[in-house]
Design a protein around this motif. Structure first.
Motif, PDB file in Angstrom:
ATOM      1  N   LEU A 103       0.829  -1.214   0.000  1.00 54.11           N
ATOM      2  CA  LEU A 103       0.000   0.000   0.000  1.00 54.11           C
ATOM      3  C   LEU A 103       0.862   1.261   0.000  1.00 54.11           C
ATOM      4  CD1 LEU A 103      -2.688  -1.097   2.593  1.00 54.11           C
ATOM      5  CD2 LEU A 103      -3.168  -0.456   0.224  1.00 54.11           C
ATOM      6  N   ALA A 104       1.920   1.251   0.801  1.00 53.14           N
ATOM      7  CA  ALA A 104       2.751   2.447   0.935  1.00 53.14           C
ATOM      8  C   ALA A 104       3.507   2.757  -0.357  1.00 53.14           C
ATOM      9  CB  ALA A 104       3.728   2.264   2.092  1.00 53.14           C
ATOM     10  N   TYR A 105       4.152   1.745  -0.941  1.00 49.53           N
ATOM     11  CA  TYR A 105       4.975   2.015  -2.116  1.00 49.53           C
ATOM     12  C   TYR A 105       4.133   2.320  -3.350  1.00 49.53           C
ATOM     13  CZ  TYR A 105       8.990   0.590   0.658  1.00 49.53           C
ATOM     14  OH  TYR A 105       9.962   0.533   1.624  1.00 49.53           O
ATOM     15  N   LEU A 106       3.057   1.575  -3.550  1.00 53.24           N
ATOM     16  CA  LEU A 106       2.175   1.893  -4.681  1.00 53.24           C
ATOM     17  C   LEU A 106       1.440   3.210  -4.442  1.00 53.24           C
ATOM     18  CD1 LEU A 106       0.657  -1.611  -5.567  1.00 53.24           C
ATOM     19  CD2 LEU A 106       2.482  -0.368  -6.746  1.00 53.24           C
ATOM     20  N   GLY A 107       1.043   3.429  -3.180  1.00 44.55           N
ATOM     21  CA  GLY A 107       0.371   4.679  -2.850  1.00 44.55           C
ATOM     22  C   GLY A 107       1.262   5.885  -3.101  1.00 44.55           C
ATOM     23  N   TYR A 108       2.523   5.770  -2.731  1.00 45.25           N
ATOM     24  CA  TYR A 108       3.452   6.888  -2.944  1.00 45.25           C
ATOM     25  C   TYR A 108       3.590   7.199  -4.430  1.00 45.25           C
ATOM     26  CZ  TYR A 108       7.761   9.605  -3.011  1.00 45.25           C
ATOM     27  OH  TYR A 108       8.688  10.597  -3.235  1.00 45.25           O
ATOM     28  N   LEU A 109       3.773   6.166  -5.244  1.00 45.57           N
ATOM     29  CA  LEU A 109       3.954   6.388  -6.680  1.00 45.57           C
ATOM     30  C   LEU A 109       2.718   7.005  -7.325  1.00 45.57           C
ATOM     31  CD1 LEU A 109       5.905   3.251  -7.963  1.00 45.57           C
ATOM     32  CD2 LEU A 109       6.788   5.514  -7.361  1.00 45.57           C
ATOM     33  N   ARG A 110       1.555   6.767  -6.721  1.00 46.02           N
ATOM     34  CA  ARG A 110       0.309   7.289  -7.304  1.00 46.02           C
ATOM     35  C   ARG A 110      -0.232   8.494  -6.551  1.00 46.02           C
ATOM     36  NH1 ARG A 110      -2.292   1.394  -9.051  1.00 46.02           N
ATOM     37  NH2 ARG A 110      -0.363   0.686 -10.040  1.00 46.02           N
ATOM     38  N   GLY A 111       0.642   9.134  -5.779  1.00 41.42           N
ATOM     39  CA  GLY A 111       0.310  10.416  -5.172  1.00 41.42           C
ATOM     40  C   GLY A 111      -0.603  10.360  -3.973  1.00 41.42           C
ATOM     41  N   LYS A 112      -0.708   9.224  -3.321  1.00 36.74           N
ATOM     42  CA  LYS A 112      -1.548   9.118  -2.125  1.00 36.74           C
ATOM     43  C   LYS A 112      -0.747   9.554  -0.899  1.00 36.74           C
ATOM     44  CE  LYS A 112      -4.474   7.210  -4.903  1.00 36.74           C
ATOM     45  NZ  LYS A 112      -5.585   8.005  -5.480  1.00 36.74           N
ATOM     46  N   SER A 113      -1.432  10.173   0.051  1.00 45.14           N
ATOM     47  CA  SER A 113      -0.748  10.681   1.236  1.00 45.14           C
ATOM     48  C   SER A 113      -0.775   9.707   2.401  1.00 45.14           C
ATOM     49  CB  SER A 113      -1.378  12.014   1.684  1.00 45.14           C
ATOM     50  OG  SER A 113      -1.237  12.995   0.685  1.00 45.14           O
TER      51      SER A 113
ATOM     52  N   ILE B  76       7.788  -4.732  -5.312  1.00 44.05           N
ATOM     53  CA  ILE B  76       9.244  -4.603  -5.208  1.00 44.05           C
ATOM     54  C   ILE B  76       9.738  -3.513  -6.159  1.00 44.05           C
ATOM     55  CG2 ILE B  76      11.439  -5.774  -5.652  1.00 44.05           C
ATOM     56  CD1 ILE B  76       9.990  -8.391  -4.733  1.00 44.05           C
ATOM     57  N   ALA B  77       9.189  -3.489  -7.354  1.00 40.94           N
ATOM     58  CA  ALA B  77       9.557  -2.440  -8.310  1.00 40.94           C
ATOM     59  C   ALA B  77       9.173  -1.062  -7.774  1.00 40.94           C
ATOM     60  CB  ALA B  77       8.871  -2.700  -9.655  1.00 40.94           C
ATOM     61  N   ALA B  78       8.005  -0.963  -7.163  1.00 35.99           N
ATOM     62  CA  ALA B  78       7.561   0.315  -6.590  1.00 35.99           C
ATOM     63  C   ALA B  78       8.471   0.739  -5.449  1.00 35.99           C
ATOM     64  CB  ALA B  78       6.115   0.185  -6.105  1.00 35.99           C
ATOM     65  N   ALA B  79       8.921  -0.219  -4.647  1.00 32.69           N
ATOM     66  CA  ALA B  79       9.829   0.095  -3.541  1.00 32.69           C
ATOM     67  C   ALA B  79      11.169   0.607  -4.065  1.00 32.69           C
ATOM     68  CB  ALA B  79      10.039  -1.137  -2.673  1.00 32.69           C
ATOM     69  N   LEU B  80      11.642   0.020  -5.157  1.00 33.01           N
ATOM     70  CA  LEU B  80      12.896   0.480  -5.754  1.00 33.01           C
ATOM     71  C   LEU B  80      12.748   1.894  -6.326  1.00 33.01           C
ATOM     72  CD1 LEU B  80      13.978  -2.842  -7.486  1.00 33.01           C
ATOM     73  CD2 LEU B  80      15.285  -1.623  -5.723  1.00 33.01           C
ATOM     74  N   ARG B  81      11.551   2.259  -6.733  1.00 30.64           N
ATOM     75  CA  ARG B  81      11.317   3.591  -7.298  1.00 30.64           C
ATOM     76  C   ARG B  81      10.945   4.633  -6.236  1.00 30.64           C
ATOM     77  NH1 ARG B  81      11.731   4.688 -12.358  1.00 30.64           N
ATOM     78  NH2 ARG B  81      11.582   3.094 -13.986  1.00 30.64           N
ATOM     79  N   PHE B  82      10.799   4.208  -5.004  1.00 31.52           N
ATOM     80  CA  PHE B  82      10.460   5.135  -3.918  1.00 31.52           C
ATOM     81  C   PHE B  82      11.568   6.175  -3.777  1.00 31.52           C
ATOM     82  CE2 PHE B  82      10.647   5.893   0.820  1.00 31.52           C
ATOM     83  CZ  PHE B  82       9.500   6.667   0.900  1.00 31.52           C
ATOM     84  N   ASP B  83      11.238   7.440  -4.003  1.00 32.73           N
ATOM     85  CA  ASP B  83      12.276   8.476  -4.063  1.00 32.73           C
ATOM     86  C   ASP B  83      12.003   9.655  -3.139  1.00 32.73           C
ATOM     87  OD1 ASP B  83      10.150   9.651  -5.344  1.00 32.73           O
ATOM     88  OD2 ASP B  83      11.220  10.102  -7.216  1.00 32.73           O
ATOM     89  N   ASP B  84      11.423   9.381  -1.990  1.00 34.76           N
ATOM     90  CA  ASP B  84      11.134  10.440  -1.016  1.00 34.76           C
ATOM     91  C   ASP B  84      12.419  11.222  -0.714  1.00 34.76           C
ATOM     92  OD1 ASP B  84      10.217  12.066   0.993  1.00 34.76           O
ATOM     93  OD2 ASP B  84      10.022  10.472   2.483  1.00 34.76           O
ATOM     94  N   PRO B  85      12.433  12.541  -0.940  1.00 33.35           N
ATOM     95  CA  PRO B  85      13.640  13.341  -0.700  1.00 33.35           C
ATOM     96  C   PRO B  85      14.115  13.303   0.746  1.00 33.35           C
ATOM     97  CG  PRO B  85      12.041  14.577  -2.004  1.00 33.35           C
ATOM     98  CD  PRO B  85      11.333  13.352  -1.512  1.00 33.35           C
ATOM     99  N   ALA B  86      13.196  13.027   1.675  1.00 31.30           N
ATOM    100  CA  ALA B  86      13.546  13.024   3.096  1.00 31.30           C
ATOM    101  C   ALA B  86      14.113  11.686   3.558  1.00 31.30           C
ATOM    102  CB  ALA B  86      12.321  13.379   3.940  1.00 31.30           C
ATOM    103  N   ASP B  87      14.128  10.679   2.675  1.00 24.82           N
ATOM    104  CA  ASP B  87      14.580   9.346   3.060  1.00 24.82           C
ATOM    105  C   ASP B  87      15.956   9.073   2.454  1.00 24.82           C
ATOM    106  OD1 ASP B  87      14.928   6.393   3.002  1.00 24.82           O
ATOM    107  OD2 ASP B  87      12.905   6.396   3.847  1.00 24.82           O
ATOM    108  N   SER B  88      16.979   8.986   3.296  1.00 23.83           N
ATOM    109  CA  SER B  88      18.347   8.820   2.805  1.00 23.83           C
ATOM    110  C   SER B  88      18.535   7.496   2.075  1.00 23.83           C
ATOM    111  CB  SER B  88      19.347   8.918   3.963  1.00 23.83           C
ATOM    112  OG  SER B  88      19.100   7.918   4.935  1.00 23.83           O
ATOM    113  N   GLU B  89      17.870   6.431   2.539  1.00 28.19           N
ATOM    114  CA  GLU B  89      17.993   5.136   1.859  1.00 28.19           C
ATOM    115  C   GLU B  89      17.372   5.202   0.469  1.00 28.19           C
ATOM    116  OE1 GLU B  89      16.706   1.766   4.033  1.00 28.19           O
ATOM    117  OE2 GLU B  89      18.048   2.111   5.740  1.00 28.19           O
ATOM    118  N   ALA B  90      16.226   5.854   0.362  1.00 30.84           N
ATOM    119  CA  ALA B  90      15.571   5.998  -0.942  1.00 30.84           C
ATOM    120  C   ALA B  90      16.462   6.776  -1.900  1.00 30.84           C
ATOM    121  CB  ALA B  90      14.224   6.694  -0.782  1.00 30.84           C
TER     122      ALA B  90
END
Length: 379
Positions: free
Chosen positions: A221-231, A326-340
């Motif tokens: 939910l989190a990774y797909l939600g992030y890619l699709r603009g969900k808060s 897994i693909a969505a997690a690899l694309r997670f690019d939150d600027p505040a997340d150093s691992e991302a």
């Protein structure tokens, strides 16, 4: 009876501390937040509220707190305790090990009573992990005594605690659902009589059921939600395509759990639907960026996405939805997340084919790799 509990945060107060109190223990919290310690000692009680319509609340009283920085005071408390529990986060366990070791050393010299230390953390084998760190601070003689007298039973815990929005520093809101499973075979002496603990002969199936359902579902939910603009997670649940992918991923992990551990398929389906119902509760609203944070850890080979996906593939279950996550997690690019940001920088420099095995451990020759790369390249 006295229980020493490490971690006076929201899980510590709203879950473990509450159940210990209800079981008749005097709860002594250990925390490094001096403001929290002082407030608990001043008031000696706090409220726990359920995240439901017409929310009910209960009072946990008779509590005390000590500073985790005062190793000798903590050691003395452990030496006299009837039970020790933790809810500090996996990365903090090594930092509390020395105080626990000091307490064990003192206890084995002054009492022959058994003591169980249960790490209630969101990780696999938390108590065993803690034990390894504790034993680093014990001499050989103390280790031999501890082997006979001190138990480190592993546990699986599950309760969602939403972001707190109270003026009251001690009040905590939690969801009504909770689960606390403990491996009875690792308990030394009599099992603590706590209403809310389920004792099992072997805990691994329950750890994987929780990890591959609750944690996996949350991550999808989190990774797909992030890619699709969900808060928030509940907002992601209201998106039909995200919900379908999440339900699909949990169907894949559910089939794996039935095959691997012998869970009843119908019971597993009901458990899955209960988890999805919990995620949709708007009163438990959680930011997708918080749930998705630290993607390197969550993409590791034994964790909530890659672990079940690889096992599904081995058992002939096609992990199509897990591959998408897994693909969505690899694309997670939150600027505040150093691992991302580290993953994105590596991908920019080396490309996804190099990044995939580096962060997931999945060989490029494995069929799952092609599925994930297909999703990465189709964006």
């Amino acid at each position: 009876m006295q229980a020493v509990h490490f971690g006076a945060g929201n899980i510590g107060r709203g879950f473990i501390g509450q159940l210990l109190h209800q079981a008749g223990y005097e709860v002594l919290f250990v925390d490094v937040n001096q403001e929290l310690v002082d407030e608990l000692n001043r008031r000696r009680s706090y409220e726990v509220e359920l995240a439901t319509e017409g929310a009910s609340s209960s009072v946990v009283d008779g509590v005390r707190a000590i500073s985790g920085r005062d190793v000798q005071v903590v050691a003395q408390a452990i030496a006299q305790a009837d039970l020790v529990t933790t809810a500090v986060g996996p990365h903090v366990l090594p930092h509390i090990a020395e105080a626990i070791a000091s307490g064990i050393s003192l206890r084995t010299k002054t009492s022959a009573e058994p003591l169980n230390i249960i790490a209630c953390e969101n990780m696999i084998g938390g108590s065993e992990h803690l034990k390894e760190h504790v034993y680093e601070f014990l001499g050989e003689a103390d280790r031999k005594l501890a082997d006979k007298q001190i138990g480190f039973p592993n546990a699986a815990v599950d309760r969602i605690v939403p972001i707190q929005q109270h003026d009251d520093k001690l009040r905590v809101t939690v969801e009504p659902f909770y689960e606390w499973v403990v491996d009875r075979s690792q308990v030394v002496g009599e099992a603590p009589a706590i209403n809310g603990i389920t004792y099992v002969a072997g805990i691994w199936p329950y750890i994987e059921r929780k990890l591959f359902t609750v944690n996996t579902g949350h991550a999808v939910l989190a990774y797909l939600g992030y890619l699709r603009g969900k808060s928030t997670i509940d907002e992601a649940m209201r998106d039909e395509s995200i919900l379908a992918a999440t339900r699909g991923a949990l169907s894949e992990t559910g089939a794996l759990l039935v095959q691997k551990h012998g869970f009843d398929a119908q019971t597993m389906a009901k458990y899955r639907e209960k988890i999805l119902e919990r995620f949709s509760n708007p009163l438990l609203s959680d930011q997708v960026t918080r749930v998705a944070r630290n993607p390197i850890r969550k993409l590791s080979p034994d964790d909530r996405l890659v672990g079940p996906a690889m096992q599904c593939a081995e058992k002939g279950i096609v992990p199509e939805n897990l591959a998408l996550a897994i693909a969505a997690a690899l694309r997670f690019d939150d600027p505040a997340d150093s691992e991302a940001q580290r993953i994105q920088a590596d991908a920019e420099q080396a490309g996804w084919e190099q990044i995939l095995p580096k962060y997931t451990g999945i060989p490029l020759t494995h069929p799952l790799a092609a599925m994930i790369l297909g999703h990465l390249e189709s964006r």
